[in-house]
Scaffold this motif. Structure first.
Motif, PDB file in Angstrom:
ATOM      1  N   GLN A 191     -32.315  22.813  34.619  1.00  0.00           N
ATOM      2  CA  GLN A 191     -31.379  24.053  35.000  1.00  0.00           C
ATOM      3  C   GLN A 191     -31.902  24.316  36.408  1.00  0.00           C
ATOM      4  OE1 GLN A 191     -32.374  26.838  32.102  1.00  0.00           O
ATOM      5  NE2 GLN A 191     -30.465  26.557  30.929  1.00  0.00           N
ATOM      6  N   GLU A 192     -33.114  24.435  36.715  1.00  0.00           N
ATOM      7  CA  GLU A 192     -33.695  24.560  38.255  1.00  0.00           C
ATOM      8  C   GLU A 192     -33.167  23.449  39.239  1.00  0.00           C
ATOM      9  OE1 GLU A 192     -35.158  26.130  41.654  1.00  0.00           O
ATOM     10  OE2 GLU A 192     -34.992  27.229  39.656  1.00  0.00           O
ATOM     11  N   ARG A 193     -33.103  22.123  38.939  1.00  0.00           N
ATOM     12  CA  ARG A 193     -32.391  20.965  39.678  1.00  0.00           C
ATOM     13  C   ARG A 193     -30.881  21.197  39.584  1.00  0.00           C
ATOM     14  NH1 ARG A 193     -35.384  15.560  37.199  1.00  0.00           N
ATOM     15  NH2 ARG A 193     -37.379  16.122  37.656  1.00  0.00           N
ATOM     16  N   LEU A 194     -30.273  21.453  38.796  1.00  0.00           N
ATOM     17  CA  LEU A 194     -29.066  21.772  38.644  1.00  0.00           C
ATOM     18  C   LEU A 194     -28.652  22.890  39.657  1.00  0.00           C
ATOM     19  CD1 LEU A 194     -27.623  21.275  35.225  1.00  0.00           C
ATOM     20  CD2 LEU A 194     -27.076  19.809  36.982  1.00  0.00           C
ATOM     21  N   ARG A 195     -29.482  23.930  39.663  1.00  0.00           N
ATOM     22  CA  ARG A 195     -28.969  25.011  40.585  1.00  0.00           C
ATOM     23  C   ARG A 195     -29.424  24.797  41.953  1.00  0.00           C
ATOM     24  NH1 ARG A 195     -31.752  28.315  43.387  1.00  0.00           N
ATOM     25  NH2 ARG A 195     -33.830  27.942  42.402  1.00  0.00           N
ATOM     26  N   GLU A 196     -30.389  23.964  42.312  1.00  0.00           N
ATOM     27  CA  GLU A 196     -30.964  23.573  43.508  1.00  0.00           C
ATOM     28  C   GLU A 196     -29.637  22.586  44.143  1.00  0.00           C
ATOM     29  OE1 GLU A 196     -34.588  21.730  43.361  1.00  0.00           O
ATOM     30  OE2 GLU A 196     -35.584  23.763  43.105  1.00  0.00           O
ATOM     31  N   LEU A 197     -29.249  21.786  43.241  1.00  0.00           N
ATOM     32  CA  LEU A 197     -27.963  20.698  43.793  1.00  0.00           C
ATOM     33  C   LEU A 197     -26.754  21.563  44.060  1.00  0.00           C
ATOM     34  CD1 LEU A 197     -28.637  17.609  41.337  1.00  0.00           C
ATOM     35  CD2 LEU A 197     -28.915  17.721  43.615  1.00  0.00           C
ATOM     36  N   SER A 198     -26.436  22.440  43.378  1.00  0.00           N
ATOM     37  CA  SER A 198     -25.235  23.288  43.420  1.00  0.00           C
ATOM     38  C   SER A 198     -25.247  24.038  44.535  1.00  0.00           C
ATOM     39  CB  SER A 198     -24.730  23.903  42.078  1.00  0.00           C
ATOM     40  OG  SER A 198     -25.485  24.991  41.910  1.00  0.00           O
ATOM     41  N   GLU A 199     -26.341  24.694  44.791  1.00  0.00           N
ATOM     42  CA  GLU A 199     -26.573  25.649  46.015  1.00  0.00           C
ATOM     43  C   GLU A 199     -26.786  24.916  47.497  1.00  0.00           C
ATOM     44  OE1 GLU A 199     -29.551  28.387  44.939  1.00  0.00           O
ATOM     45  OE2 GLU A 199     -28.201  29.296  43.269  1.00  0.00           O
ATOM     46  N   ASN A 200     -27.023  23.582  47.209  1.00  0.00           N
ATOM     47  CA  ASN A 200     -27.263  23.007  48.609  1.00  0.00           C
ATOM     48  C   ASN A 200     -25.794  22.720  49.175  1.00  0.00           C
ATOM     49  OD1 ASN A 200     -27.807  20.841  50.511  1.00  0.00           O
ATOM     50  ND2 ASN A 200     -29.636  20.155  49.652  1.00  0.00           N
ATOM     51  N   GLU A 201     -25.787  23.265  50.424  1.00  0.00           N
ATOM     52  CA  GLU A 201     -24.577  23.098  51.130  1.00  0.00           C
ATOM     53  C   GLU A 201     -24.293  21.662  51.336  1.00  0.00           C
ATOM     54  OE1 GLU A 201     -23.997  25.487  54.821  1.00  0.00           O
ATOM     55  OE2 GLU A 201     -24.921  27.307  53.596  1.00  0.00           O
ATOM     56  N   ASN A 202     -25.011  20.963  51.465  1.00  0.00           N
ATOM     57  CA  ASN A 202     -24.839  19.404  51.815  1.00  0.00           C
ATOM     58  C   ASN A 202     -24.097  18.588  50.676  1.00  0.00           C
ATOM     59  OD1 ASN A 202     -26.003  19.449  54.462  1.00  0.00           O
ATOM     60  ND2 ASN A 202     -27.973  18.861  53.804  1.00  0.00           N
ATOM     61  N   ASN A 203     -24.347  19.362  49.573  1.00  0.00           N
ATOM     62  CA  ASN A 203     -23.764  18.542  48.137  1.00  0.00           C
ATOM     63  C   ASN A 203     -22.473  19.226  47.669  1.00  0.00           C
ATOM     64  OD1 ASN A 203     -26.171  17.184  47.750  1.00  0.00           O
ATOM     65  ND2 ASN A 203     -27.155  18.839  46.571  1.00  0.00           N
ATOM     66  N   GLN A 204     -22.184  20.328  48.506  1.00  0.00           N
ATOM     67  CA  GLN A 204     -21.060  21.237  48.169  1.00  0.00           C
ATOM     68  C   GLN A 204     -19.682  20.283  48.006  1.00  0.00           C
ATOM     69  OE1 GLN A 204     -20.549  24.445  47.023  1.00  0.00           O
ATOM     70  NE2 GLN A 204     -22.668  24.481  47.151  1.00  0.00           N
ATOM     71  N   ARG A 205     -19.620  19.299  48.860  1.00  0.00           N
ATOM     72  CA  ARG A 205     -18.388  18.492  48.953  1.00  0.00           C
ATOM     73  C   ARG A 205     -18.407  17.196  47.879  1.00  0.00           C
ATOM     74  NH1 ARG A 205     -19.255  13.485  51.398  1.00  0.00           N
ATOM     75  NH2 ARG A 205     -21.524  13.449  52.278  1.00  0.00           N
ATOM     76  N   LEU A 206     -19.530  17.006  47.228  1.00  0.00           N
ATOM     77  CA  LEU A 206     -19.774  16.110  46.224  1.00  0.00           C
ATOM     78  C   LEU A 206     -19.610  16.883  44.823  1.00  0.00           C
ATOM     79  CD1 LEU A 206     -22.711  14.163  47.864  1.00  0.00           C
ATOM     80  CD2 LEU A 206     -20.417  13.668  48.018  1.00  0.00           C
ATOM     81  N   LEU A 207     -19.333  18.073  44.710  1.00  0.00           N
ATOM     82  CA  LEU A 207     -19.523  18.927  43.323  1.00  0.00           C
ATOM     83  C   LEU A 207     -18.258  18.588  42.514  1.00  0.00           C
ATOM     84  CD1 LEU A 207     -21.646  21.764  44.221  1.00  0.00           C
ATOM     85  CD2 LEU A 207     -22.243  19.714  42.995  1.00  0.00           C
ATOM     86  N   PHE A 208     -17.844  17.426  42.240  1.00  0.00           N
ATOM     87  CA  PHE A 208     -16.449  17.352  41.397  1.00  0.00           C
ATOM     88  C   PHE A 208     -16.715  16.116  40.352  1.00  0.00           C
ATOM     89  CE2 PHE A 208     -16.228  14.664  45.150  1.00  0.00           C
ATOM     90  CZ  PHE A 208     -15.718  13.596  44.715  1.00  0.00           C
ATOM     91  N   VAL A 209     -16.012  16.003  39.632  1.00  0.00           N
ATOM     92  CA  VAL A 209     -15.659  14.690  38.753  1.00  0.00           C
ATOM     93  C   VAL A 209     -14.453  14.191  38.863  1.00  0.00           C
ATOM     94  CG1 VAL A 209     -17.445  15.391  37.000  1.00  0.00           C
ATOM     95  CG2 VAL A 209     -15.233  16.065  36.625  1.00  0.00           C
ATOM     96  N   THR A 210     -14.240  12.760  38.882  1.00  0.00           N
ATOM     97  CA  THR A 210     -12.932  12.115  38.870  1.00  0.00           C
ATOM     98  C   THR A 210     -12.171  12.089  37.573  1.00  0.00           C
ATOM     99  OG1 THR A 210     -13.649  10.247  38.790  1.00  0.00           O
ATOM    100  CG2 THR A 210     -13.535  10.962  40.973  1.00  0.00           C
ATOM    101  N   GLU A 211     -11.036  11.618  37.289  1.00  0.00           N
ATOM    102  CA  GLU A 211     -10.162  11.452  36.263  1.00  0.00           C
ATOM    103  C   GLU A 211     -11.044  10.163  35.477  1.00  0.00           C
ATOM    104  OE1 GLU A 211      -5.802   9.972  34.415  1.00  0.00           O
ATOM    105  OE2 GLU A 211      -6.058  10.690  36.434  1.00  0.00           O
ATOM    106  N   GLU A 212     -11.456   9.136  36.392  1.00  0.00           N
ATOM    107  CA  GLU A 212     -12.192   8.067  35.882  1.00  0.00           C
ATOM    108  C   GLU A 212     -13.588   8.331  35.471  1.00  0.00           C
ATOM    109  OE1 GLU A 212     -10.684   7.985  39.057  1.00  0.00           O
ATOM    110  OE2 GLU A 212      -8.961   7.130  38.342  1.00  0.00           O
ATOM    111  N   ASP A 213     -14.118   9.309  35.903  1.00  0.00           N
ATOM    112  CA  ASP A 213     -15.295   9.820  35.347  1.00  0.00           C
ATOM    113  C   ASP A 213     -15.314  10.219  33.881  1.00  0.00           C
ATOM    114  OD1 ASP A 213     -16.757   9.248  37.617  1.00  0.00           O
ATOM    115  OD2 ASP A 213     -16.541  11.361  38.461  1.00  0.00           O
ATOM    116  N   ILE A 214     -14.435  11.208  33.837  1.00  0.00           N
ATOM    117  CA  ILE A 214     -14.002  11.767  32.330  1.00  0.00           C
ATOM    118  C   ILE A 214     -13.509  10.803  31.419  1.00  0.00           C
ATOM    119  CG2 ILE A 214     -12.902  13.389  31.361  1.00  0.00           C
ATOM    120  CD1 ILE A 214     -12.843  15.203  33.819  1.00  0.00           C
ATOM    121  N   LYS A 215     -12.481   9.787  31.907  1.00  0.00           N
ATOM    122  CA  LYS A 215     -11.966   9.139  30.925  1.00  0.00           C
ATOM    123  C   LYS A 215     -13.094   7.995  30.554  1.00  0.00           C
ATOM    124  CE  LYS A 215      -7.047   9.387  31.499  1.00  0.00           C
ATOM    125  NZ  LYS A 215      -5.878   8.903  31.811  1.00  0.00           N
TER     126      LYS A 215
END
Length: 98
Positions: free
Chosen positions: A36-60
């Motif tokens: 949970q701490e790692r996820l919080r750190e990743l999601s709050e890091n401004e450098n990672n903001q543009r990478l916080l998404f999943v693609t249709e291919e990821d889900i499918k």
């Protein structure tokens, strides 16, 4: 007097089993807290903001979603979505783009 339980043809002391399970539970709780701490750190890091998404291919690509309909919804944080049981209600929505 020790309390024991019978399993698979053997007696096991209950106190030792409880202590062992308690230690295992503590280890799992600690691992969950660390993730949970790692996820919080990743999601709050401004450098990672543009990478916080999943693609249709990821889900499918996940086995549980193969050959399933995928509907993506973009909504503000805190939005809730209620989906009726498809066996109870069938709604068909058509969106025509001209």
């Amino acid at each position: 007097m020790k309390l024991c339980f019978w399993f698979d043809g053997c007696f096991f002391p209950l106190q030792e089993e409880v202590e062992s399970l308690s230690i295992e539970e503590h280890k799992l709780d600690e691992q969950i807290r660390e993730m949970q701490e790692r996820l919080r750190e990743l999601s709050e890091n401004e450098n990672n903001q543009r990478l916080l998404f999943v693609t249709e291919e990821d889900i499918k690509g996940l086995p549980c979603f193969q050959n399933e309909t995928l509907i993506a919804i973009k909504a503000p944080h805190g939005t809730t979505l209620e989906v009726p049981d498809p066996d109870e209600v069938i709604l068909i929505w058509y969106f025509i783009k001209e």
